[in-house]
Design an enzyme around this catalytic site. Structure first.
Site, PDB file in Angstrom:
ATOM      1  CG  ASP A 112      -2.007   1.124   1.182  1.00 43.90           C
ATOM      2  OD1 ASP A 112      -3.207   0.776   0.974  1.00 43.90           O
ATOM      3  OD2 ASP A 112      -1.504   2.169   1.335  1.00 43.90           O
ATOM      4  CD  GLU A 163      -3.981   3.463  -1.178  1.00 49.00           C
ATOM      5  OE1 GLU A 163      -4.953   2.765  -1.831  1.00 49.00           O
ATOM      6  OE2 GLU A 163      -3.954   3.662  -0.241  1.00 49.00           O
TER       7      GLU A 163
HETATM    8  N1  LIG Z   1      -4.798   9.422  -8.127  1.00 44.89           N
HETATM    9  C1  LIG Z   1      -5.156   8.256  -7.837  1.00 44.89           C
HETATM   10  N2  LIG Z   1      -5.647   8.167  -6.361  1.00 44.89           N
HETATM   11  C2  LIG Z   1      -6.135   7.005  -6.264  1.00 44.89           C
HETATM   12  C3  LIG Z   1      -6.549   5.860  -7.061  1.00 44.89           C
HETATM   13  N3  LIG Z   1      -7.200   4.966  -6.180  1.00 44.89           N
HETATM   14  C4  LIG Z   1      -6.909   5.384  -4.935  1.00 44.89           C
HETATM   15  N4  LIG Z   1      -6.629   6.619  -4.842  1.00 44.89           N
HETATM   16  C5  LIG Z   1      -6.528   7.426  -3.688  1.00 44.89           C
HETATM   17  O1  LIG Z   1      -5.602   6.972  -2.359  1.00 44.89           O
HETATM   18  C6  LIG Z   1      -5.983   7.454  -1.437  1.00 44.89           C
HETATM   19  C7  LIG Z   1      -6.016   6.403  -0.471  1.00 44.89           C
HETATM   20  O2  LIG Z   1      -6.203   7.130   0.768  1.00 44.89           O
HETATM   21  P1  LIG Z   1      -6.252   6.102   2.159  1.00 44.89           P
HETATM   22  O3  LIG Z   1      -6.924   4.979   1.822  1.00 44.89           O
HETATM   23  O4  LIG Z   1      -6.747   7.343   3.005  1.00 44.89           O
HETATM   24  O5  LIG Z   1      -4.970   5.961   2.755  1.00 44.89           O
HETATM   25  P2  LIG Z   1      -3.468   6.754   2.613  1.00 44.89           P
HETATM   26  O6  LIG Z   1      -3.793   8.326   2.426  1.00 44.89           O
HETATM   27  O7  LIG Z   1      -2.744   6.150   1.464  1.00 44.89           O
HETATM   28  O8  LIG Z   1      -2.903   6.434   3.888  1.00 44.89           O
HETATM   29  P3  LIG Z   1      -2.330   5.224   4.329  1.00 44.89           P
HETATM   30  O9  LIG Z   1      -2.792   4.142   3.537  1.00 44.89           O
HETATM   31  O10 LIG Z   1      -2.860   5.124   5.930  1.00 44.89           O
HETATM   32  O11 LIG Z   1      -0.781   5.218   4.436  1.00 44.89           O
HETATM   33  C8  LIG Z   1      -7.366   8.186  -1.774  1.00 44.89           C
HETATM   34  O12 LIG Z   1      -7.376   9.479  -1.660  1.00 44.89           O
HETATM   35  C9  LIG Z   1      -7.961   7.619  -2.939  1.00 44.89           C
HETATM   36  O13 LIG Z   1      -8.700   8.748  -3.590  1.00 44.89           O
HETATM   37  C10 LIG Z   1      -6.103   6.469  -8.309  1.00 44.89           C
HETATM   38  O14 LIG Z   1      -6.392   5.311  -9.115  1.00 44.89           O
HETATM   39  N5  LIG Z   1      -5.482   7.293  -8.842  1.00 44.89           N
END
Ligand SMILES: Nc1nc2c(ncn2[C@@H]2O[C@H](COP(=O)(O)OP(=O)(O)OP(=O)(O)O)[C@@H](O)[C@H]2O)c(=O)[nH]1
Length: 464
Positions: free
Chosen positions: A343, A386
């Site tokens: 992650d 992500e």
């Molecule tokens: N640009 C982009 N962002 C994504 C995509 N898929 C997921 N995200 C973003 O990834 C972020 C995941 O955030 P969280 O699950 O809160 O976790 P985090 O901010 O990575 O924090 P931790 O995992 O706790 O370290 C979110 O803001 C989603 O919008 C994608 O395909 N593109």
């Protein structure tokens, strides 16, 4: 009165096409000889038509025809195996019922030899007549019979000629109106016979083709033709093949050909029949092309169905399929199996700071770095937003740690242009009896542990 032989005779005469035919020297010579050999003033070759006696050749006087009821010859042919001899036409009771034949009223004696065809059917006579009552000597009858045999030979030749003409007409009609080209080449590969469709195909005349070989006629295709022709003639065996050539208008043609050795009077020649199958072959090519296209499309669709559009990695669907496969192998063959769940740390803030598009680019970079950190047979997946997963077949916990560390370090040490990006990695290793759910749950727990321990690190389940 009709006779059982009438139908056969009339049929034979019709096939000979001799009634009302023109004067022919060979027949004229025979009647001239007949007069000399029998010392009679008049001789005829007659043919007994239905209602008339028709004269093919005359000597001494010219008669075109006489009615059947005045015809001595119609009587003569009733006894086809022997001469019909009448010494005195006015006194012989066998002929007393006949009308006087117009033009022949003065005649008093008659000797007729029936002319038999090859089936023994009497068609007419070779006859001589005299204007005086007389006997015919045995030698004269004999000579007339010999001459009659010559007439019969002439009639048989005529029949053979008719049959040959008919054969030729049928052969030409068949060869020139069928949907095929046909040809015969001699041992020097020169065309000796070609049919009409052959000439039409080439837009050439018969004179332009006969005597020429393929290097003159079809220069482009000639080497291919020659190869097959030589094989047929060397092995004396037929050959069936599809031949390719170019038409005079530039069209590409395909011919289904059958070539075979043919025994002719001049020796063994090469004969060939070809049917234009261009349309069929083109349809087949089109069909094959669309089948290939369809296959490509299906493969592309199949590929798309397991590929993540943003990163190009395998997608979640592929992860589920591959995991099931790996688990089966681990269970059946005892192959070690480890899973990494990865992650991106604080990715929300990355998106917030630089926008969603920059976030996408960062995810693509992470994907490439993960791929570079794995071996070819390790499968990398985009597991969710992500989150990524790597299935390591054959890797125990120690090996999995090495890969996880390579991934973590590759991302952490990458020269990020906007902000450093780090990963947290959870590892789970297969133990007997685990299913997809428990293995994934283990990796997820380890990932959670890595996050809780401060991120940019690796944790394994079960822990140390
Ligand atoms: N640009 C982009 N962002 C994504 C995509 N898929 C997921 N995200 C973003 O990834 C972020 C995941 O955030 P969280 O699950 O809160 O976790 P985090 O901010 O990575 O924090 P931790 O995992 O706790 O370290 C979110 O803001 C989603 O919008 C994608 O395909 N593109």
């Amino acid at each position: 009165m009709t006779h059982p032989d009438d139908a056969q005779r009339l049929q034979a005469l019709s096939e000979l096409q001799i009634l009302d035919s023109g004067v022919e020297a060979a027949y004229e010579d025979i009647v001239a000889l007949a007069c000399q050999l029998t010392r009679a003033p008049v001789a005829f070759i007659t043919l007994a038509d239905r209602q008339r006696l028709w004269f093919k050749a005359c000597q001494g006087m010219t008669v075109a025809e006489v009615p059947a009821d005045a015809s001595l010859c119609h009587l003569a042919i009733r006894t086809p195996r022997q001469p019909f001899l009448v010494e005195d036409l006015q006194r012989d009771p066998r002929v007393s019922h006949l009308r006087a034949a117009p033009g022949l009223e003065r005649m008093r004696a008659y000797l007729g030899i029936p002319l038999l065809d090859r089936h023994g059917v009497a068609l007419g006579t070779l006859c001589v007549m005299d204007d005086r009552v007389r006997r015919f000597e045995a030698a004269q009858v004999d000579n007339l019979q010999r001459l009659a045999r010559q007439v019969i030979i002439l009639l048989q030749q005529r029949e053979t000629l008719r049959q040959l003409e008919e054969l030729d007409i049928n052969f030409s009609a068949f060869m020139n109106n069928g949907p095929f080209i046909a040809y015969i080449k001699d041992r020097d590969w020169r065309y000796r016979y070609v049919n009409e469709p052959f000439l039409q195909q080439l837009e050439l005349t018969r004179d332009e083709v006969l005597g020429q070989d393929d290097f003159t006629i079809w220069p482009e295709a000639a080497p291919r033709f020659r190869q097959v022709d030589e094989q047929v003639m060397n092995e004396l065996k037929p050959s069936r093949l599809v031949e390719r050539m170019t038409a005079p208008d530039g069209r590409r043609l395909f011919w289904q050909s059958y070539k075979f050795p043919l025994v002719t009077r001049q020796g063994i020649a090469l004969a060939g029949l070809s049917v234009d199958v261009t349309e069929h072959i083109e349809q087949q090519h089109m069909l094959e092309a669309s089948q290939r296209q369809l296959l490509d499309m299906m493969q592309a669709a199949e590929q798309r169905s397991v590929t993540d559009a943003l990163t190009g990695l395998f997608n979640r669907r592929a992860f589920d399929l591959r995991l099931a496969e790996h688990l089966r192998r681990a269970e059946d063959q005892g192959t070690p199996l480890s899973m990494l769940l990865i992650d991106v740390d604080h990715f929300k803030t990355y998106n917030d700071a630089f926008g969603h598009q920059a976030g996408d680019t960062a995810l693509q970079t992470v994907s490439q770095l993960l791929l570079q950190s794995c071996r070819d047979n390790d499968a990398c997946f985009r597991y969710g937003g992500e989150e990524f997963a790597i299935l390591l077949s054959g890797a125990d916990l120690t090996a999995a740690h090495l890969v996880a560390e390579r991934c973590r370090a590759a991302v952490a040490n990458h020269a990020w242009s906007r902000r450093a990006v780090t990963l947290s990695v959870g590892i789970a290793t297969y133990r007997t009896g685990m299913d997809a759910y428990t293995l994934t749950e283990g990796a997820d727990r380890a990932l959670y542990a890595a996050k809780n321990a401060g991120r940019n690190r690796i944790a394994a389940e079960p822990g140390p």
